[in-house]
Design a protein around this motif. Structure first.
Motif, PDB file in Angstrom:
ATOM      1  N   ILE A   8       0.905  -1.154   0.106  1.00 52.70           N
ATOM      2  CA  ILE A   8       0.184  -0.055   0.045  1.00 52.70           C
ATOM      3  C   ILE A   8       0.762   1.327   0.026  1.00 52.70           C
ATOM      4  O   ILE A   8       0.538   2.301  -0.833  1.00 52.70           O
ATOM      5  N   GLU A   9       2.014   1.273   0.782  1.00 55.30           N
ATOM      6  CA  GLU A   9       2.781   2.400   0.732  1.00 55.30           C
ATOM      7  C   GLU A   9       3.333   2.702  -0.553  1.00 55.30           C
ATOM      8  O   GLU A   9       3.544   3.670  -0.729  1.00 55.30           O
ATOM      9  N   GLN A  10       3.953   1.601  -1.030  1.00 51.63           N
ATOM     10  CA  GLN A  10       4.652   1.846  -2.539  1.00 51.63           C
ATOM     11  C   GLN A  10       3.472   2.191  -3.463  1.00 51.63           C
ATOM     12  O   GLN A  10       3.879   3.087  -4.207  1.00 51.63           O
ATOM     13  N   ILE A  15       1.809   6.733  -7.048  1.00 52.25           N
ATOM     14  CA  ILE A  15       0.628   7.811  -7.559  1.00 52.25           C
ATOM     15  C   ILE A  15       1.186   9.037  -6.896  1.00 52.25           C
ATOM     16  O   ILE A  15       1.021   9.897  -8.030  1.00 52.25           O
ATOM     17  N   LEU A  16       1.932   9.371  -5.817  1.00 53.55           N
ATOM     18  CA  LEU A  16       2.204  10.650  -5.490  1.00 53.55           C
ATOM     19  C   LEU A  16       3.272  11.157  -6.589  1.00 53.55           C
ATOM     20  O   LEU A  16       3.495  12.244  -7.085  1.00 53.55           O
ATOM     21  N   HIS A  17       4.146  10.164  -6.830  1.00 61.88           N
ATOM     22  CA  HIS A  17       5.433  10.627  -7.867  1.00 61.88           C
ATOM     23  C   HIS A  17       4.684  10.918  -9.415  1.00 61.88           C
ATOM     24  O   HIS A  17       5.230  11.869  -9.620  1.00 61.88           O
ATOM     25  N   GLU A  18       3.769  10.058  -9.687  1.00 61.98           N
ATOM     26  CA  GLU A  18       3.310  10.595 -10.945  1.00 61.98           C
ATOM     27  C   GLU A  18       2.019  11.763 -10.977  1.00 61.98           C
ATOM     28  O   GLU A  18       1.907  12.352 -12.097  1.00 61.98           O
ATOM     29  N   SER A  19       2.014  12.159  -9.751  1.00 59.30           N
ATOM     30  CA  SER A  19       0.947  13.501  -9.760  1.00 59.30           C
ATOM     31  C   SER A  19       1.650  14.669 -10.089  1.00 59.30           C
ATOM     32  O   SER A  19       2.786  14.839  -9.342  1.00 59.30           O
ATOM     33  N   GLU A  21       0.848  17.729  -9.349  1.00 58.32           N
ATOM     34  CA  GLU A  21       1.161  18.486  -8.183  1.00 58.32           C
ATOM     35  C   GLU A  21       1.727  17.946  -6.877  1.00 58.32           C
ATOM     36  O   GLU A  21       1.708  18.795  -5.696  1.00 58.32           O
ATOM     37  N   GLY A  22       2.035  16.738  -6.700  1.00 60.75           N
ATOM     38  CA  GLY A  22       2.783  16.083  -5.536  1.00 60.75           C
ATOM     39  C   GLY A  22       1.539  15.957  -4.516  1.00 60.75           C
ATOM     40  O   GLY A  22       1.999  15.736  -3.539  1.00 60.75           O
ATOM     41  N   THR A  23       0.300  15.621  -5.086  1.00 60.72           N
ATOM     42  CA  THR A  23      -1.068  15.401  -4.103  1.00 60.72           C
ATOM     43  C   THR A  23      -1.639  14.449  -4.743  1.00 60.72           C
ATOM     44  O   THR A  23      -1.931  14.312  -5.804  1.00 60.72           O
ATOM     45  N   VAL A  24      -2.169  13.599  -3.801  1.00 62.80           N
ATOM     46  CA  VAL A  24      -3.109  12.304  -4.273  1.00 62.80           C
ATOM     47  C   VAL A  24      -4.436  12.616  -3.149  1.00 62.80           C
ATOM     48  O   VAL A  24      -4.088  12.609  -1.871  1.00 62.80           O
ATOM     49  N   GLU A  25      -5.428  12.462  -3.404  1.00 61.49           N
ATOM     50  CA  GLU A  25      -6.618  12.386  -2.714  1.00 61.49           C
ATOM     51  C   GLU A  25      -7.253  10.737  -2.966  1.00 61.49           C
ATOM     52  O   GLU A  25      -7.416  10.386  -4.002  1.00 61.49           O
ATOM     53  N   ILE A  26      -7.603  10.140  -1.743  1.00 64.88           N
ATOM     54  CA  ILE A  26      -7.845   8.917  -1.820  1.00 64.88           C
ATOM     55  C   ILE A  26      -9.331   8.537  -1.312  1.00 64.88           C
ATOM     56  O   ILE A  26      -9.561   9.550  -0.073  1.00 64.88           O
ATOM     57  N   GLN A  27     -10.048   7.733  -1.496  1.00 62.80           N
ATOM     58  CA  GLN A  27     -11.347   7.177  -0.514  1.00 62.80           C
ATOM     59  C   GLN A  27     -10.615   6.000   0.189  1.00 62.80           C
ATOM     60  O   GLN A  27     -10.166   5.165  -0.455  1.00 62.80           O
ATOM     61  N   ARG A  28     -10.574   6.053   1.505  1.00 60.43           N
ATOM     62  CA  ARG A  28     -10.025   4.997   2.142  1.00 60.43           C
ATOM     63  C   ARG A  28     -10.815   3.656   2.020  1.00 60.43           C
ATOM     64  O   ARG A  28     -10.050   2.808   2.049  1.00 60.43           O
ATOM     65  N   ASN A  29     -11.989   3.618   1.770  1.00 63.54           N
ATOM     66  CA  ASN A  29     -12.759   2.473   1.653  1.00 63.54           C
ATOM     67  C   ASN A  29     -12.493   1.781  -0.101  1.00 63.54           C
ATOM     68  O   ASN A  29     -12.370   0.573   0.019  1.00 63.54           O
TER      69      ASN A  29
END
Length: 153
Positions: A8-10, A15-19, A21-29
């Motif tokens: 999960i960490e990787q 996806i942070l690296h590919e963004s 803006e250096g930001t990612v929004e996720i839905q926990r579920n």
């Protein structure tokens, strides 16, 4: 074999690296469903591996449209890096903050894996067997000396 937390960490780091803006929004579920794990596993990964000391800002909003936003902040370059290190380390630094800073420097490739390991060993509380606040002061001096040597003046 890597465990689910490492995977999960990787995934999140990728996806942070590919963004842009250096930001990612996720839905926990949604992420928990994707990795066939419980949502608390996602919370664990985020709270232990995406900390401020490691160079991440985490924001969460609960509720139906809730999300978790992870943002990576980059270390400043050259002269600004030295000012950042000086202000972060200060006259004393505790072990968690020191390890977080070493992690940031390794992730940003200012330090090799070997250099980071040596620094962690040198500033560990097992090595610095003096009472607080002297331990944090000695740790700060050791870190400054090592970083000046490794990163140049």
């Amino acid at each position: 074999m890597r465990n689910i937390s490492d995977i999960i960490e990787q995934y999140l780091k990728n996806i942070l690296h590919e963004s842009p803006e250096g930001t990612v929004e996720i839905q926990r579920n949604d992420l928990a469903d994707q990795f066939s794990c419980v949502p608390s596993q996602i919370n664990y990964v985020i709270s232990t591996r995406f900390t401020l000391e490691k160079g991440y800002v985490v924001e969460s909003k609960r509720g139906g449209g809730g999300y978790i936003r992870i943002q990576r902040f980059e270390l400043p370059q050259n002269v600004a890096l030295h000012a950042h290190l000086k202000s972060t380390i200060g006259c004393g630094i505790d072990q968690n903050a020191a390890e977080g800073l070493i992690y940031q420097l390794e992730e940003a490739r200012f330090l090799t894996k070997r250099e980071a390991c040596l620094m962690r060993a040198a500033v560990s509380r097992e090595c610095l067997t003096v009472k607080l606040p002297y331990r944090d002061e000695i740790r700060a001096k050791i870190m400054k000396a090592m970083l000046i040597s490794l990163l140049g003046k």
